[in-house]
Design a protein around this motif. Structure first.
Motif, short mmCIF file in Angstrom:
data_model
loop_
_atom_site.label_atom_id
_atom_site.label_comp_id
_atom_site.label_asym_id
_atom_site.label_seq_id
_atom_site.Cartn_x
_atom_site.Cartn_y
_atom_site.Cartn_z
N TYR A 127 0.92 -1.14 -0.13
CA TYR A 127 -0.13 0.08 0.18
C TYR A 127 0.85 1.43 0.19
CZ TYR A 127 1.16 0.30 4.79
OH TYR A 127 1.91 0.49 6.37
N TYR A 128 0.32 2.23 -0.37
CA TYR A 128 1.15 3.72 -0.23
C TYR A 128 0.12 4.74 -0.13
CZ TYR A 128 -0.13 4.07 -5.30
OH TYR A 128 -0.84 3.91 -6.43
N ILE A 129 0.47 5.83 0.23
CA ILE A 129 -0.22 7.12 0.25
C ILE A 129 0.51 8.30 0.07
CG2 ILE A 129 -1.65 8.57 1.94
CD1 ILE A 129 -2.00 6.37 3.72
N LEU A 130 -0.05 8.94 -0.86
CA LEU A 130 0.94 10.22 -1.35
C LEU A 130 -0.02 11.42 -1.20
CD1 LEU A 130 2.08 8.88 -4.67
CD2 LEU A 130 3.25 9.36 -2.87
N GLY A 131 0.48 12.52 -0.82
CA GLY A 131 -0.20 13.82 -0.46
C GLY A 131 0.39 15.15 -0.70
N VAL A 132 -0.25 16.20 -0.74
CA VAL A 132 0.32 17.71 -0.90
C VAL A 132 -0.63 18.41 0.05
CG1 VAL A 132 1.02 19.54 -2.39
CG2 VAL A 132 1.06 17.14 -3.15
N LYS A 133 0.49 19.23 0.77
CA LYS A 133 -0.50 19.74 1.92
C LYS A 133 0.02 21.35 1.71
CE LYS A 133 -1.14 20.91 6.86
NZ LYS A 133 -0.52 20.43 8.04
N LEU A 134 -1.01 22.30 1.53
CA LEU A 134 -0.75 23.86 1.13
C LEU A 134 -1.03 24.62 2.58
CD1 LEU A 134 -0.01 26.26 -0.46
CD2 LEU A 134 -2.39 26.31 -1.05
N ASN A 135 -0.33 25.42 3.19
CA ASN A 135 -0.60 25.88 4.34
C ASN A 135 -0.28 27.46 4.09
OD1 ASN A 135 -1.02 26.67 6.96
ND2 ASN A 135 0.71 25.80 7.75
N TRP A 136 -1.19 28.32 4.37
CA TRP A 136 -0.87 29.52 4.27
C TRP A 136 -1.85 30.71 5.18
CZ3 TRP A 136 -2.99 32.76 -0.89
CH2 TRP A 136 -2.25 34.14 -0.67
N ASN A 137 -0.87 31.28 5.95
CA ASN A 137 -1.40 31.94 7.10
C ASN A 137 -1.52 33.48 6.54
OD1 ASN A 137 -2.53 33.14 9.34
ND2 ASN A 137 -0.43 32.66 10.50
N PHE A 138 -2.41 33.97 5.81
CA PHE A 138 -2.62 35.12 5.13
C PHE A 138 -3.22 36.43 6.09
CE2 PHE A 138 -6.21 32.85 3.87
CZ PHE A 138 -7.29 33.41 4.20
N TRP A 139 -3.93 35.78 7.05
CA TRP A 139 -4.30 36.80 7.90
C TRP A 139 -3.82 36.60 9.36
CZ3 TRP A 139 -7.49 40.84 6.91
CH2 TRP A 139 -8.16 41.43 7.92
N ASP A 140 -2.78 37.37 9.93
CA ASP A 140 -2.14 37.19 11.15
C ASP A 140 -2.73 38.52 12.05
OD1 ASP A 140 -0.69 39.36 10.21
OD2 ASP A 140 1.16 38.35 10.40
N TRP A 141 -3.47 39.03 11.90
CA TRP A 141 -3.78 40.07 12.64
C TRP A 141 -2.72 41.07 13.00
CZ3 TRP A 141 -9.23 40.35 12.97
CH2 TRP A 141 -9.79 38.98 12.90
N ASN A 142 -2.03 41.46 12.00
CA ASN A 142 -0.64 42.45 12.20
C ASN A 142 0.30 41.78 13.18
OD1 ASN A 142 -1.63 44.22 10.22
ND2 ASN A 142 -2.99 45.45 11.75
N ASN A 143 0.33 40.58 13.55
CA ASN A 143 1.44 40.07 14.51
C ASN A 143 2.76 40.24 13.83
OD1 ASN A 143 -0.22 39.40 16.55
ND2 ASN A 143 -0.48 37.25 15.82
#
Length: 180
Positions: A39-55
């Motif tokens: 068996y095998y599992i492949l994947g892609v994950k996109l992470n984008w924090n476009f709203w950081d409350w001016n931190n």
């Protein structure tokens, strides 16, 4: 601190992760099949924090303030170091002048000893007066040696402030080889 600012800026960029998992086991990904299967599992994950409350903006401002504080501390340190170096140079010059005066005093005391010796031989003064004059001569030599040590100490202090080791500059004393 500048690299931390760049790190904060890069934290807001989108990140893409890829992952893969594989294996061979019983049961595989199909639980109905009772035999061993790959068996095998492949994947892609996109992470984008476009709203950081001016931190990010606040953290960059904090880092800018820290940079200004460090720069101010550096300027204060440099100023204090320059003041210390100037004072140490003046002390070295003063100690050189004191050594010259000591040498003159020793020469005068030596002349007094010669005169006292002559007076003692002719019976004009008592031996206690001669001993007093001779002790004054010895005291002037001891003070001269003490001032030489203080000059060395002042020069070492100057070199320490300057950041040099003893081998980088020579410590030359005036009248160093004129011991009598």
């Amino acid at each position: 601190l500048e690299y931390n600012k760049q790190l904060i800026s890069s934290a807001r960029r989108p990140t893409i992760f890829g992952f893969a998992q594989g294996g061979y086991g019983q049961p595989g990904l199909n639980p109905v099949n009772e035999g061993f299967a790959p068996y095998y599992i492949l994947g892609v994950k996109l992470n984008w924090n476009f709203w950081d409350w001016n931190n990010a903006k606040r953290e960059k401002k904090i880092l800018s303030l820290q940079q200004a504080r460090v720069e101010h501390q550096k300027e204060t340190f440099d100023h204090n170091l320059n003041v210390g170096l100037k004072k140490a140079r003046e002390d070295v010059v003063k100690m050189g002048e004191v050594l010259q005066k000591d040498q003159e005093i020793i020469e005068l005391r030596k002349n007094i000893i010669k005169t006292s010796t002559s007076k003692l031989e002719n019976g004009v003064i008592q031996s206690a007066d001669y001993v007093r004059d001779f002790n004054n001569y010895l005291v002037s030599q001891v003070m001269h040696n003490l001032h030489r040590l203080q000059l060395l100490q002042t020069k070492f202090y100057y070199l320490t402030l300057k950041g040099n080791s003893i081998g980088d500059e020579t410590l030359i004393l005036p009248n160093q080889n004129k011991r009598k």
